[in-house]
Design an enzyme around this catalytic site. Structure first.
Site, PDB file in Angstrom:
ATOM      1  N   ILE A 225      -1.596  -8.134  24.211  1.00  0.00           N
ATOM      2  CA  ILE A 225       0.347  -8.912  25.186  1.00  0.00           C
ATOM      3  C   ILE A 225       1.315  -8.534  23.864  1.00  0.00           C
ATOM      4  O   ILE A 225       0.958  -8.589  22.102  1.00  0.00           O
ATOM      5  CB  ILE A 225       0.115 -10.175  24.838  1.00  0.00           C
TER       6      ILE A 225
ATOM      7  N   GLU B  65       7.038  -6.440  17.260  1.00  0.00           N
ATOM      8  CA  GLU B  65       7.476  -5.775  16.923  1.00  0.00           C
ATOM      9  C   GLU B  65       8.226  -5.686  15.798  1.00  0.00           C
ATOM     10  O   GLU B  65       8.460  -6.586  14.695  1.00  0.00           O
ATOM     11  CB  GLU B  65       9.122  -5.933  17.743  1.00  0.00           C
TER      12      GLU B  65
ATOM     13  N   SER C 221       9.630 -13.528  14.823  1.00  0.00           N
ATOM     14  CA  SER C 221       9.698 -14.559  15.377  1.00  0.00           C
ATOM     15  C   SER C 221      10.304 -14.510  16.928  1.00  0.00           C
ATOM     16  O   SER C 221      11.157 -15.607  17.192  1.00  0.00           O
ATOM     17  CB  SER C 221       9.537 -15.913  14.711  1.00  0.00           C
TER      18      SER C 221
ATOM     19  N   GLN D 173       1.301 -23.690  25.632  1.00  0.00           N
ATOM     20  CA  GLN D 173      -0.646 -23.439  26.234  1.00  0.00           C
ATOM     21  C   GLN D 173      -1.001 -22.527  24.687  1.00  0.00           C
ATOM     22  O   GLN D 173      -1.275 -23.256  24.014  1.00  0.00           O
ATOM     23  CB  GLN D 173      -0.508 -22.726  27.353  1.00  0.00           C
ATOM     24  N   GLU D 174       0.067 -21.172  24.483  1.00  0.00           N
ATOM     25  CA  GLU D 174      -0.445 -20.181  23.439  1.00  0.00           C
ATOM     26  C   GLU D 174      -0.321 -21.179  21.395  1.00  0.00           C
ATOM     27  O   GLU D 174      -1.490 -21.059  20.566  1.00  0.00           O
ATOM     28  CB  GLU D 174       0.806 -19.355  22.690  1.00  0.00           C
TER      29      GLU D 174
ATOM     30  N   GLN E  49     -15.484 -38.349  -9.802  1.00  0.00           N
ATOM     31  CA  GLN E  49     -14.534 -38.772  -8.930  1.00  0.00           C
ATOM     32  C   GLN E  49     -13.120 -37.959  -7.932  1.00  0.00           C
ATOM     33  O   GLN E  49     -13.241 -38.106  -7.296  1.00  0.00           O
ATOM     34  CB  GLN E  49     -14.377 -40.479  -9.732  1.00  0.00           C
TER      35      GLN E  49
ATOM     36  N   LEU F  81     -14.098 -25.992  -5.145  1.00  0.00           N
ATOM     37  CA  LEU F  81     -14.935 -26.220  -4.776  1.00  0.00           C
ATOM     38  C   LEU F  81     -16.264 -25.824  -4.969  1.00  0.00           C
ATOM     39  O   LEU F  81     -17.648 -25.860  -5.110  1.00  0.00           O
ATOM     40  CB  LEU F  81     -15.295 -27.983  -3.681  1.00  0.00           C
TER      41      LEU F  81
END
Length: 381
Positions: free
Chosen positions: A125, A129, A134, A243-244, A281, A339
């Site tokens: 899709i 650009e 957005s 949905q996306e 801890q 970690l």
């Protein structure tokens, strides 16, 4: 906490998808990373397994599951191996599929969908650009009517599946004077004269997925390739973005949960100062926080999935799920790298690759900042 959103049929489908991942994708993952693309053989294998046609009516070769939860299972199982696999396959079978099913003519469906389901026609899709990320209303790609046809000029970037796609749904400005109300969607078949692919983009992560620039130089697009209504492309996109975004949320969380599980096993085995790293801890508390983050977020995402199944998922709730899961995913994976110590910075460890893969989830499908803007507007602000 036991999840209740899926039933026995969904879990049976999960077993099938997991077997496909272990048989077809995991053994070839390094190969796909090196070639920066998932090859056509894998796409066809997914088609033969029936994984590409969940949203496609049976008469065109799909399974027409009629239940978004099957698509959510697909997201989860692909994401547990790699975000790149989840994004590549679901751009095709979750994001593009609704455009080709809901907005097309019978002739278009017969022409494209059987090959779509078989993995013979890979899709992408083209919204984003170089000058408009957005802001979909600021598109510069144009399409000018030429009799029964259209002449397309412009470019797109960051297009997942762009390098290998056979058909791209492209958003172009057809009535500049109308602003956002003057955008139309076109199905551009990539053998059309004037269509050109740029390079495979070198991303920070998700190297299994091909991502490309696309260029359109006087591409003559037949009127028979218009998707939906002329000048209603922006509305068509807005209607399908929830949905996306819920798909992105499902992907984000499954990816983080899998790497957290693997990190828990690692810190039980890794020793420092005569005891397991996980038993200190601070680390114990941090892991407790992350497990809680994942499980609490999962409850919200599952509710969003259930709402989408019944047509009740709002654009605002989808935005909440998208930005929050991306935030949790990145926080959790950053802690998982820490970690692992120095090994967490080595590409041979899955946690390092997962950390790189996840960074873009705060940007794509609408940046997290845009999601917060949508939520803020809904608050009347």
């Amino acid at each position: 906490m036991r999840r209740t959103v899926f039933d026995a049929d969904h879990e049976a489908f999960r077993t099938s998808v997991r077997a496909f991942v272990e048989r077809e994708l995991r053994p070839r993952q390094e190969e796909f990373i090196q070639q920066r693309a998932i090859d056509r053989a894998a796409w066809k294998a997914a088609g033969q397994q029936g994984l590409l046609g969940l949203l496609i009516p049976e008469q065109y070769g799909g399974s027409e599951a009629g239940d978004y939860r099957f698509t959510a299972v697909l997201h989860e199982e692909f994401a547990r191996l790699s975000v790149a696999f989840a994004s590549s396959f679901t751009i095709h079978c979750e994001v593009v599929a609704p455009y080709l099913v809901e907005l097309t003519t019978e002739e278009q469906r017969e022409r494209w969908l059987p090959r779509f389901c078989a993995g013979e026609l890979v899709t992408a899709i083209g919204m984003t650009e170089p000058s408009a990320g957005s802001d979909l209303a600021a598109l510069r790609t144009t399409a000018v009517r030429d009799g029964e046809n259209w002449t397309l000029n412009g470019s797109k970037t960051f297009i997942t599946n762009g390098f290998g796609a056979d058909l791209v749904v492209v958003a172009a400005r057809t009535s500049p004077e109308k602003g956002a109300k003057g955008i139309t969607l076109f199905a551009v078949e990539t053998d059309m004269p004037g269509f050109e692919r740029g390079r495979k983009l070198e991303k920070v992560g998700q190297h299994e997925a091909d991502t490309a620039e696309l260029f359109f130089h006087d591409v003559r697009v037949p009127g028979a390739n218009v998707i939906g209504e002329v000048d209603r492309g922006f509305i068509h996109m807005m209607e399908r973005l929830p949905q996306e975004r819920i798909g992105a949320a499902v992907l984000n969380l499954a990816h983080a949960a899998q790497i957290l599980d693997e990190t828990l096993e690692y810190v039980k085995e890794r020793k420092a100062f005569g005891q397991s790293v996980g038993s200190f801890q601070y680390n114990k508390f941090r892991l407790a926080e992350m497990v809680t983050q994942i499980e609490v977020t999962q409850a919200f995402v599952d509710q969003c999935v259930a709402a989408h199944v019944t047509g009740r998922l709002s654009a605002v709730d989808a935005a909440k799920a998208k930005w929050w899961t991306a935030q949790v995913q990145n926080e959790v994976l950053d802690a998982c790298v820490q970690l692992h110590g120095g090994y967490g910075y080595m590409n041979e460890y899955r946690v390092a690759r997962a950390w790189q893969d996840a960074r873009v989830t705060k940007i794509w499908a609408g940046s997290n900042e845009i999601m917060k803007e949508l939520i803020g507007r809904d608050l009347g602000l």
